[in-house]
Write a protein that holds these residues in place. Structure first.
Motif, mmCIF file in Angstrom:
data_model
loop_
_atom_site.group_PDB
_atom_site.id
_atom_site.type_symbol
_atom_site.label_atom_id
_atom_site.label_comp_id
_atom_site.label_asym_id
_atom_site.label_seq_id
_atom_site.Cartn_x
_atom_site.Cartn_y
_atom_site.Cartn_z
ATOM 1 N N TYR A 37 0.841 -1.204 0.000
ATOM 2 C CA TYR A 37 0.000 0.000 0.000
ATOM 3 C C TYR A 37 0.877 1.255 0.000
ATOM 4 N N ARG A 38 1.982 1.190 0.732
ATOM 5 C CA ARG A 38 2.881 2.337 0.796
ATOM 6 C C ARG A 38 3.567 2.578 -0.545
ATOM 7 N N ARG A 89 8.343 5.125 4.602
ATOM 8 C CA ARG A 89 7.919 5.258 6.010
ATOM 9 C C ARG A 89 7.641 6.708 6.387
ATOM 10 N N SER A 90 7.674 7.636 5.442
ATOM 11 C CA SER A 90 7.458 9.049 5.802
ATOM 12 C C SER A 90 6.000 9.249 6.232
ATOM 13 N N SER A 94 2.530 7.551 4.813
ATOM 14 C CA SER A 94 1.643 6.809 5.726
ATOM 15 C C SER A 94 0.209 7.280 5.540
ATOM 16 N N MET A 95 0.034 8.585 5.487
ATOM 17 C CA MET A 95 -1.314 9.125 5.380
ATOM 18 C C MET A 95 -1.926 8.805 4.014
ATOM 19 N N LYS A 177 -5.697 8.941 14.261
ATOM 20 C CA LYS A 177 -6.353 9.332 13.009
ATOM 21 C C LYS A 177 -6.322 8.155 12.022
ATOM 22 N N ARG A 178 -5.162 7.497 11.950
ATOM 23 C CA ARG A 178 -5.056 6.373 11.018
ATOM 24 C C ARG A 178 -5.941 5.206 11.460
#
Ligand code: DC
Length: 225
Positions: A37-38, A89-90, A94-95, A177-178
């Motif tokens: 996904y990243r 990994r930033s 992530s968002m 939030k995630r």
């Protein structure tokens, strides 16, 4: 027949470390589905696409070229032969990964990719819907959880060691939030499979979690384990 072990749970619960250790102990292949996904998010960002259409997302996901190089303590992840381990990994990735993961087109594509990667091998698959959607017939399913405060602390420590200046408060808020995004999405929301063993790692060490998992796996009498 190959054996599939799934480890789902929210961000920061320790899934990656535990999954990697477990895969090493069992000599299974480790697949980090979050990385897929990243990497999809990284492609979208690299192409400077503000709001990718379903067609573009499908094209990106179908053409992912990902290689996991599994080491004892550290794994490297390559996308189109480029090492993207740190890059993905930033906080921005992530968002964006969390947002894109709510789109059915992304999930469909990356679900088939994960099934293909298992390809008759014994695997430990880490994710959010590994036991509910990707491999509903997995032999052993775990759901690894921990309180948001503890997960915030763990992620904060990790980021601080890497020299990041974000505050504990910021990290914890981002985790909350995630969690909201991941549990409230319509498609394949984050939740334990009915037959998953739920492990709350808030007050447990990594070794304790892995030992608990191995205990459970032994009950299934997997060949060679
Ligand atoms: O596990 P991770 O933090 O690397 O995952 C990144 C994002 O991708 C996270 O917001 C949830 C999403 N994800 C998902 O929806 N399904 C998965 N199987 C793995 C990750």
């Amino acid at each position: 027949m190959n054996s599939v072990i799934t480890i789902d749970g929210p961000s920061g619960a320790g899934k990656s470390t535990v999954s990697r250790r477990l895969a090493n102990v069992l000599e299974f292949r480790y697949i980090d589905s979050g990385a897929l996904y990243r990497i999809a998010a990284l492609e979208v960002m690299d192409r400077h696409i503000e709001e990718p259409s379903d067609e573009i997302l499908a094209e990106i996901c179908r053409n992912l070229d990902v290689v996991f190089s599994n080491g004892k303590e550290q794994n490297r992840i390559f996308s189109h032969n480029k090492d993207v381990t740190e890059m993905i990994r930033s906080p921005e990735i992530s968002m964006l990964a969390s947002q894109l993961s709510a789109r059915p087109v992304t999930r469909e594509c990356l679900t088939s990719l994960q099934r293909g990667m298992a390809d008759n091998m014994n695997i430990v698959l880490e994710g959010r819907d590994a036991g509910t959607v990707v491999f509903p017939d997995a032999l052993v399913k775990f759901f690894l959880d921990a309180s948001p405060e503890e997960r915030g602390k763990r992620r904060f420590k990790e980021l601080s060691l890497k020299g990041s200046s974000v505050s504990l408060e910021q990290v914890t808020q981002e985790i909350i939030k995630r969690d909201q995004n991941d549990t409230s999405r319509q498609f394949a929301p984050l939740r334990p499979a009915a037959d998953a063993l739920i492990i709350d790692s808030t007050t447990m060490s990594i070794d304790e979690v892995v030992d608990r998992m191995i205990q459970e796996i032994k009950l299934k009498k997997i060949e060679g384990v």
